[in-house]
Design an enzyme around this catalytic site. Structure first.
Site, PDB file in Angstrom:
ATOM      1  N   ARG A  28      45.049 -27.908-102.816  1.00 45.43           N
ATOM      2  CA  ARG A  28      45.057 -27.907-104.270  1.00 45.43           C
ATOM      3  C   ARG A  28      44.984 -26.499-104.862  1.00 45.43           C
ATOM      4  NH1 ARG A  28      40.507 -30.429-107.109  1.00 45.43           N
ATOM      5  NH2 ARG A  28      41.573 -31.453-108.798  1.00 45.43           N
ATOM      6  N   ALA A  29      44.834 -25.494-104.002  1.00 43.24           N
ATOM      7  CA  ALA A  29      44.599 -24.134-104.510  1.00 43.24           C
ATOM      8  C   ALA A  29      45.745 -23.631-105.376  1.00 43.24           C
ATOM      9  CB  ALA A  29      44.321 -23.180-103.355  1.00 43.24           C
ATOM     10  N   LYS A  30      46.940 -24.230-105.223  1.00 43.03           N
ATOM     11  CA  LYS A  30      48.090 -23.724-105.981  1.00 43.03           C
ATOM     12  C   LYS A  30      48.393 -24.535-107.242  1.00 43.03           C
ATOM     13  CE  LYS A  30      50.236 -22.152-101.735  1.00 43.03           C
ATOM     14  NZ  LYS A  30      49.854 -23.237-100.810  1.00 43.03           N
ATOM     15  N   CYS A  52      17.284  -2.685-127.416  1.00 46.69           N
ATOM     16  CA  CYS A  52      17.118  -3.447-126.159  1.00 46.69           C
ATOM     17  C   CYS A  52      15.634  -3.580-125.832  1.00 46.69           C
ATOM     18  CB  CYS A  52      17.851  -2.717-125.030  1.00 46.69           C
ATOM     19  SG  CYS A  52      17.412  -3.325-123.404  1.00 46.69           S
ATOM     20  N   CYS A  55      14.760  -1.446-122.480  1.00 43.10           N
ATOM     21  CA  CYS A  55      14.888   0.006-122.361  1.00 43.10           C
ATOM     22  C   CYS A  55      13.507   0.673-122.420  1.00 43.10           C
ATOM     23  CB  CYS A  55      15.787   0.562-123.470  1.00 43.10           C
ATOM     24  SG  CYS A  55      17.546   0.480-123.061  1.00 43.10           S
ATOM     25  N   ASN A  77       6.444 -11.620-117.568  1.00 45.36           N
ATOM     26  CA  ASN A  77       7.340 -12.222-118.548  1.00 45.36           C
ATOM     27  C   ASN A  77       6.542 -12.700-119.763  1.00 45.36           C
ATOM     28  OD1 ASN A  77       9.260 -13.984-119.857  1.00 45.36           O
ATOM     29  ND2 ASN A  77      10.385 -14.033-117.933  1.00 45.36           N
ATOM     30  N   HIS A 115      20.492   1.666-119.461  1.00 48.31           N
ATOM     31  CA  HIS A 115      20.921   0.396-120.036  1.00 48.31           C
ATOM     32  C   HIS A 115      22.342  -0.005-119.612  1.00 48.31           C
ATOM     33  CE1 HIS A 115      20.998  -2.689-123.214  1.00 48.31           C
ATOM     34  NE2 HIS A 115      22.230  -2.295-123.478  1.00 48.31           N
ATOM     35  N   ASN A 155      19.908 -12.870-112.509  1.00 52.57           N
ATOM     36  CA  ASN A 155      20.900 -13.627-113.262  1.00 52.57           C
ATOM     37  C   ASN A 155      21.744 -12.584-113.949  1.00 52.57           C
ATOM     38  OD1 ASN A 155      21.034 -16.337-113.273  1.00 52.57           O
ATOM     39  ND2 ASN A 155      19.771 -16.627-115.096  1.00 52.57           N
ATOM     40  N   SER A 163      20.182 -12.968-120.786  1.00 51.09           N
ATOM     41  CA  SER A 163      19.980 -12.682-122.208  1.00 51.09           C
ATOM     42  C   SER A 163      20.204 -11.229-122.582  1.00 51.09           C
ATOM     43  CB  SER A 163      18.563 -13.091-122.597  1.00 51.09           C
ATOM     44  OG  SER A 163      17.629 -12.366-121.815  1.00 51.09           O
ATOM     45  N   HIS A 166      20.978  -5.127-119.890  1.00 50.88           N
ATOM     46  CA  HIS A 166      20.170  -4.104-119.204  1.00 50.88           C
ATOM     47  C   HIS A 166      19.919  -4.572-117.759  1.00 50.88           C
ATOM     48  CE1 HIS A 166      17.259  -0.672-119.591  1.00 50.88           C
ATOM     49  NE2 HIS A 166      16.970  -1.178-118.389  1.00 50.88           N
ATOM     50  N   HIS A 168      18.451  -5.952-114.776  1.00 52.70           N
ATOM     51  CA  HIS A 168      17.116  -6.499-114.504  1.00 52.70           C
ATOM     52  C   HIS A 168      17.194  -7.777-113.676  1.00 52.70           C
ATOM     53  CE1 HIS A 168      18.379  -9.036-117.865  1.00 52.70           C
ATOM     54  NE2 HIS A 168      17.430  -9.894-117.516  1.00 52.70           N
ATOM     55  N   GLN A 170      14.355 -11.081-111.985  1.00 55.21           N
ATOM     56  CA  GLN A 170      13.096 -11.776-112.256  1.00 55.21           C
ATOM     57  C   GLN A 170      12.415 -12.178-110.960  1.00 55.21           C
ATOM     58  OE1 GLN A 170      12.821 -14.718-115.366  1.00 55.21           O
ATOM     59  NE2 GLN A 170      14.956 -14.401-115.935  1.00 55.21           N
ATOM     60  N   HIS A 283      16.048 -15.654-100.189  1.00 55.23           N
ATOM     61  CA  HIS A 283      15.331 -16.784 -99.612  1.00 55.23           C
ATOM     62  C   HIS A 283      14.596 -16.278 -98.371  1.00 55.23           C
ATOM     63  CE1 HIS A 283      17.475 -20.494-101.550  1.00 55.23           C
ATOM     64  NE2 HIS A 283      16.699 -19.825-102.372  1.00 55.23           N
ATOM     65  N   HIS A 300      21.333 -15.086-101.223  1.00 51.43           N
ATOM     66  CA  HIS A 300      22.494 -15.838-101.716  1.00 51.43           C
ATOM     67  C   HIS A 300      23.089 -15.161-102.936  1.00 51.43           C
ATOM     68  CE1 HIS A 300      21.801 -19.545 -99.375  1.00 51.43           C
ATOM     69  NE2 HIS A 300      20.522 -19.365 -99.608  1.00 51.43           N
ATOM     70  N   GLU A 319      31.722 -33.464-109.066  1.00 54.99           N
ATOM     71  CA  GLU A 319      30.662 -32.633-108.465  1.00 54.99           C
ATOM     72  C   GLU A 319      29.278 -33.020-108.954  1.00 54.99           C
ATOM     73  OE1 GLU A 319      32.765 -28.905-109.465  1.00 54.99           O
ATOM     74  OE2 GLU A 319      33.065 -28.937-107.314  1.00 54.99           O
ATOM     75  N   GLN A 325      32.715 -29.471-104.635  1.00 53.36           N
ATOM     76  CA  GLN A 325      34.079 -29.452-104.102  1.00 53.36           C
ATOM     77  C   GLN A 325      34.691 -28.096-104.381  1.00 53.36           C
ATOM     78  OE1 GLN A 325      36.989 -29.399-106.191  1.00 53.36           O
ATOM     79  NE2 GLN A 325      38.511 -29.779-104.618  1.00 53.36           N
TER      80      GLN A 325
HETATM   81  P1  H2U Z   1      17.269 -13.245-118.415  1.00 53.11           P
HETATM   82  O1  H2U Z   1      18.086 -12.201-119.025  1.00 53.11           O
HETATM   83  O2  H2U Z   1      17.724 -13.594-117.001  1.00 53.11           O
HETATM   84  O3  H2U Z   1      17.148 -14.410-119.338  1.00 53.11           O
HETATM   85  O4  H2U Z   1      15.781 -12.650-118.230  1.00 53.11           O
HETATM   86  C1  H2U Z   1      15.121 -11.975-119.230  1.00 53.11           C
HETATM   87  C2  H2U Z   1      13.677 -12.453-119.272  1.00 53.11           C
HETATM   88  O5  H2U Z   1      12.964 -11.557-120.108  1.00 53.11           O
HETATM   89  C3  H2U Z   1      13.522 -13.839-119.877  1.00 53.11           C
HETATM   90  O6  H2U Z   1      12.926 -14.689-118.913  1.00 53.11           O
HETATM   91  C4  H2U Z   1      11.978 -12.262-120.813  1.00 53.11           C
HETATM   92  C5  H2U Z   1      12.587 -13.636-121.073  1.00 53.11           C
HETATM   93  O7  H2U Z   1      11.572 -14.613-121.138  1.00 53.11           O
HETATM   94  N1  H2U Z   1      11.626 -11.503-122.021  1.00 53.11           N
HETATM   95  C6  H2U Z   1      10.353 -10.958-122.126  1.00 53.11           C
HETATM   96  O8  H2U Z   1       9.527 -11.156-121.244  1.00 53.11           O
HETATM   97  N2  H2U Z   1      10.040 -10.193-123.214  1.00 53.11           N
HETATM   98  C7  H2U Z   1      10.897  -9.945-124.262  1.00 53.11           C
HETATM   99  O9  H2U Z   1      10.561  -9.214-125.157  1.00 53.11           O
HETATM  100  C8  H2U Z   1      12.228 -10.596-124.279  1.00 53.11           C
HETATM  101  C9  H2U Z   1      12.617 -11.372-123.047  1.00 53.11           C
END
Ligand code: H2U
Length: 350
Positions: A28-30, A52, A55, A77, A115, A155, A163, A166, A168, A170, A283, A300, A319, A325
């Protein structure tokens, strides 16, 4: 009747880490594409963005000021999914309504004060500093009595729900083994008890013999498209030596790990000449104070892009209801990635 050929005939492949099957449809790739065609805006980013929240020296959403950091910076966080506080719990067990409190700690790691950078654009020694921070965090969080697993991940890209551009990642550390880890541990343990060897060491030996899915290799690590990959350009970095966690890595292995992360993510960016989105994560052995000879350190990479900087694979329909798939075979993906240069496309004309 035709004889089966893995490049032409639909088949299922087994993922021995998760104990799950996937469907491969190479014929199916084509097929023509008339679906979604998003356009991506690749704006040039400044080295420092006053707006930001990651930063250096800037104020985060909760009013706390970031340090004036010069390489990596770790903070708890501000919107943690898990909380440290212990709670009392006396709910009677129920077979169909199972529930249990979960404790943990969430941290954010800025990979660089710059950044506008991403891992492939950082120097190997800068990536090595990130790996050192991962080691220190695994050790620090893992030594807490209520932390039994430390998930380090990144991510990358807004299409992955990230989000902020910059650079980063987690860390989520918690009391229970998350589902993916529990499944992996179960399968690694069964294999280890049966063969007295590491599943991934044996798998890697066979992959190096077959030379069909290897993307890049250095003295201590191999990056390959796993035989059972579900994402079009999914990869797995496996350590050549069998060790369970990042803290067992020697100085030489640490440098080699940083090097392979840089080479692999550079190839990714070069594939569609875009900042390649993905979710990646390490992992490794749980920190539950039990010996885990079955664990074998690996990382991963799950990238969603399929055929261009804007067309991604959707895990929908069959899926969601049946099983994962893919059309492009893991061997074809590996060949495409293998042939890409390890010089970043943004620097090739400098
Ligand atoms: P993501 O870009 O993968 O969403 O990770 C950014 C994380 O940064 C997110 O989990 C945290 C969010 O909760 N965050 C803070 O801890 N402080 C902030 O001022 C904004 C975002």
């Amino acid at each position: 009747m035709q004889h089966f050929h893995a490049n032409e005939h639909p088949h299922r492949r087994y993922n021995p880490l998760l104990g799950e099957w996937i469907l491969v449809s190479p014929h199916r790739a084509k097929r023509p594409w008339q679906g979604q065609n998003e356009t991506l805006l690749e704006e040039t980013k400044p080295e420092y963005d006053p707006n930001c929240y990651l930063c250096a020296g800037n104020i985060r959403a909760n009013g706390i000021q970031n340090e004036h950091y010069t390489d990596c910076f770790v903070f708890e966080n501000d919107f943690s999914a898990l909380l440290k506080d212990e709670v009392t719990f006396d709910k009677a067990p129920s077979e169909l309504f199972q529930l249990k409190p979960e404790r943990g700690i969430n941290k954010v790691i800025c990979f660089s004060p710059k950044h506008h950078l991403t891992l492939p654009e950082m120097a190997v020694d800068e990536i090595e500093k990130v790996v050192q921070v991962w080691k220190a965090q695994y050790l620090e969080l893992g030594s807490l009595d209520y932390i039994n697993y430390v998930q380090i991940f990144e991510n990358k890209g807004s299409i992955m729900g990230c989000s902020n551009p910059h650079p980063h990642g987690q860390i989520w550390a918690q009391s229970s083994l998350p589902t993916q880890i529990e499944k992996t541990q179960k399968n690694l343990s069964i294999y280890y008890q049966k063969h007295k060897t590491s599943l991934l060491a044996d798998y890697l030996k066979e992959e190096l013999k077959q030379q069909q899915r290897i993307v890049i290799e250095n003295t201590h690590f191999v990056a390959l498209v796993p035989f059972w990959a579900i994402w079009p350009y999914e990869t797995l970095i496996i350590s050549k030596r069998h060790f369970g966690s990042i803290i067992a890595m020697t100085a030489e292995e640490t440098t080699a790990f940083a090097e392979i992360i840089k080479s692999l993510t550079t190839k990714y960016d070069n594939l569609f000449e875009t900042s390649f989105p993905y979710s990646s994560g390490i992992h490794q052995a749980p920190t539950d104070r039990i010996a885990h000879p079955e664990w074998h350190f690996h990382m991963h990479f799950y990238p969603p892009l399929l055929r261009s900087a804007s067309i991604k694979k959707f895990m929908v329909g069959y899926e969601m209801l049946g099983e994962a798939q893919r059309d492009l075979s893991p061997e074809q993906s590996a060949q495409i990635l293998r042939e890409l240069p390890t010089i970043h496309y943004k620097t090739k004309n400098l």
